[in-house]
Design an enzyme around this catalytic site. Structure first.
Site, PDB file in Angstrom:
ATOM      1  N   LEU A  43       0.859  -1.182   0.000  1.00 13.61           N
ATOM      2  CA  LEU A  43       0.000   0.000   0.000  1.00 13.61           C
ATOM      3  C   LEU A  43       0.893   1.229   0.000  1.00 13.61           C
ATOM      4  CD1 LEU A  43      -2.737  -0.906   2.654  1.00 13.61           C
ATOM      5  CD2 LEU A  43      -3.124  -0.527   0.211  1.00 13.61           C
ATOM      6  N   ASP A  44       0.517   2.246  -0.758  1.00 11.16           N
ATOM      7  CA  ASP A  44       1.280   3.488  -0.772  1.00 11.16           C
ATOM      8  C   ASP A  44       1.298   4.110   0.621  1.00 11.16           C
ATOM      9  OD1 ASP A  44       1.638   3.256  -3.533  1.00 11.16           O
ATOM     10  OD2 ASP A  44      -0.215   4.325  -3.957  1.00 11.16           O
ATOM     11  N   PRO A  45       2.311   4.923   0.946  1.00 13.75           N
ATOM     12  CA  PRO A  45       2.329   5.596   2.255  1.00 13.75           C
ATOM     13  C   PRO A  45       1.060   6.380   2.544  1.00 13.75           C
ATOM     14  CG  PRO A  45       4.474   5.787   1.214  1.00 13.75           C
ATOM     15  CD  PRO A  45       3.566   5.157   0.195  1.00 13.75           C
ATOM     16  N   ALA A  47      -1.898   5.583   1.689  1.00 13.05           N
ATOM     17  CA  ALA A  47      -3.042   4.686   1.848  1.00 13.05           C
ATOM     18  C   ALA A  47      -3.111   4.097   3.251  1.00 13.05           C
ATOM     19  CB  ALA A  47      -2.968   3.562   0.824  1.00 13.05           C
ATOM     20  N   ARG A 178      -4.536   4.653  -8.289  1.00 19.63           N
ATOM     21  CA  ARG A 178      -4.013   5.956  -8.730  1.00 19.63           C
ATOM     22  C   ARG A 178      -4.169   6.132 -10.238  1.00 19.63           C
ATOM     23  NH1 ARG A 178       1.871   6.418  -7.324  1.00 19.63           N
ATOM     24  NH2 ARG A 178       1.848   4.179  -6.923  1.00 19.63           N
TER      25      ARG A 178
END
Length: 302
Positions: A43-45, A47, A178
């Protein structure tokens, strides 16, 4: 006492915003003092939400969870594009948001559903030439992100305002929310980026009881028994697979790596094999009436 300990099981972590998946994983591993741990899909930071963490033998099924269907809730900020396609990036372009009716939104969403070709974000962990794209992008190099086939099962508007839209997304492995938001913004003619992203579930954990880092720290303060009570057995991660029940002799032979005659009535394909004590021994492949070991857990050897 050893700093780390052998530990098997699954933790459904509620990843906080601001940490990378690996940073969250390392914090969890230290809390549990686990010898071996891995997560299932970054997961992206920016998220938050479900990040399944696998301990010990459960790391052998991490790849299966990584390829599972997932659901997200996201807020798309209209009118601004960024270099990362989310709010952590630098603004690239700002455009006015036109008046958008339901028909216009639906026309923009429709091509983003189903089996689609999607260009990954430039700032992503995908590798080219053995190096992550984000590393090259951060050095200012020209990056051509790959286009890949992905599957979007659901993409629906939950709520919208003049400058933002909240979406529900259900998708398969490798899909970038995204990119969906970026492409939606371009279809609407105003651009967009992800302002919020939360992962709701990952199959087979459709209604997950997630634990925050703060909850886990509180459990750790009570002792390892309270902390370990947060874990799920690794069998829970195999809930979507057909089950094959073996007797003691079949379990012994499977543990030795032998091929077996498949029990009557079993269907071909991957299955989870269980011994007479009800414990999962590992994954097997069933074909032409035979059962072959594919990925066994250490206790299968007896």
């Amino acid at each position: 006492m050893s700093r780390y300990r052998p530990l098997d099981g699954l933790l459904l972590l509620d990843k906080p915003q601001g940490l990378s998946s690996n940073q969250a994983l390392q914090q969890v591993r230290r809390l549990f003092r686990a010898e071996k741990a891995g997560h299932t899909g970054s997961l992206d930071p920016l998220a938050t939400g479900l990040l399944p963490v696998c301990f010990g033998e459960a790391t052998k099924i991490a790849g299966l969870l990584l390829g599972s269907r997932k659901a997200y809730e996201t807020i798309a900020r209209l009118g601004v594009t960024t270099d990362t396609d989310d709010a952590d990036g630098q603004p690239l372009r700002e455009r006015p948001v036109p008046t958008l009716d339901e028909a216009t939104f639906e026309a923009a969403l429709a091509p983003l559903r189903g089996r689609i070709a999607q260009r990954a974000p430039i700032y992503s962990a995908l590798k080219q030439g053995g190096e992550a794209l984000y590393a090259r992008a951060r050095r200012g190099e020209a990056v051509e992100a790959p286009v890949r086939k992905v599957e979007v099962f659901r993409l629906e508007v939950l709520e919208r305002t003049a400058e933002a839209v909240r979406l529900h997304v259900e998708c398969g492995s490798g899909t970038y929310v995204r990119s969906l938001v970026r492409d939606l913004g371009e279809a609407l003619g105003c651009g967009a980026h992800v302002a919020m992203l939360r992962r709701l579930w990952v199959e087979p954990f459709r209604a997950p009881r997630m634990y925050t880092l703060e909850e886990l720290a509180a459990c750790a303060a009570q002792g390892e028994a309270a902390l370990d009570a947060c874990l799920l057995p690794l069998e829970d991660g195999l809930a979507g697979f057909p089950q094959v029940r073996l007797d003691a002799e079949g379990a012994r032979r499977l543990g030795q790596g032998q091929r077996l005659r498949a029990p009557a009535g079993t269907t071909e394909g991957m299955a989870a094999a269980y011994g007479p004590d009800g414990r999962c021994l590992g994954l097997v492949e069933i074909a032409a009436g035979r059962l072959a070991p594919q990925r066994l857990f250490r206790w299968a050897a007896g």
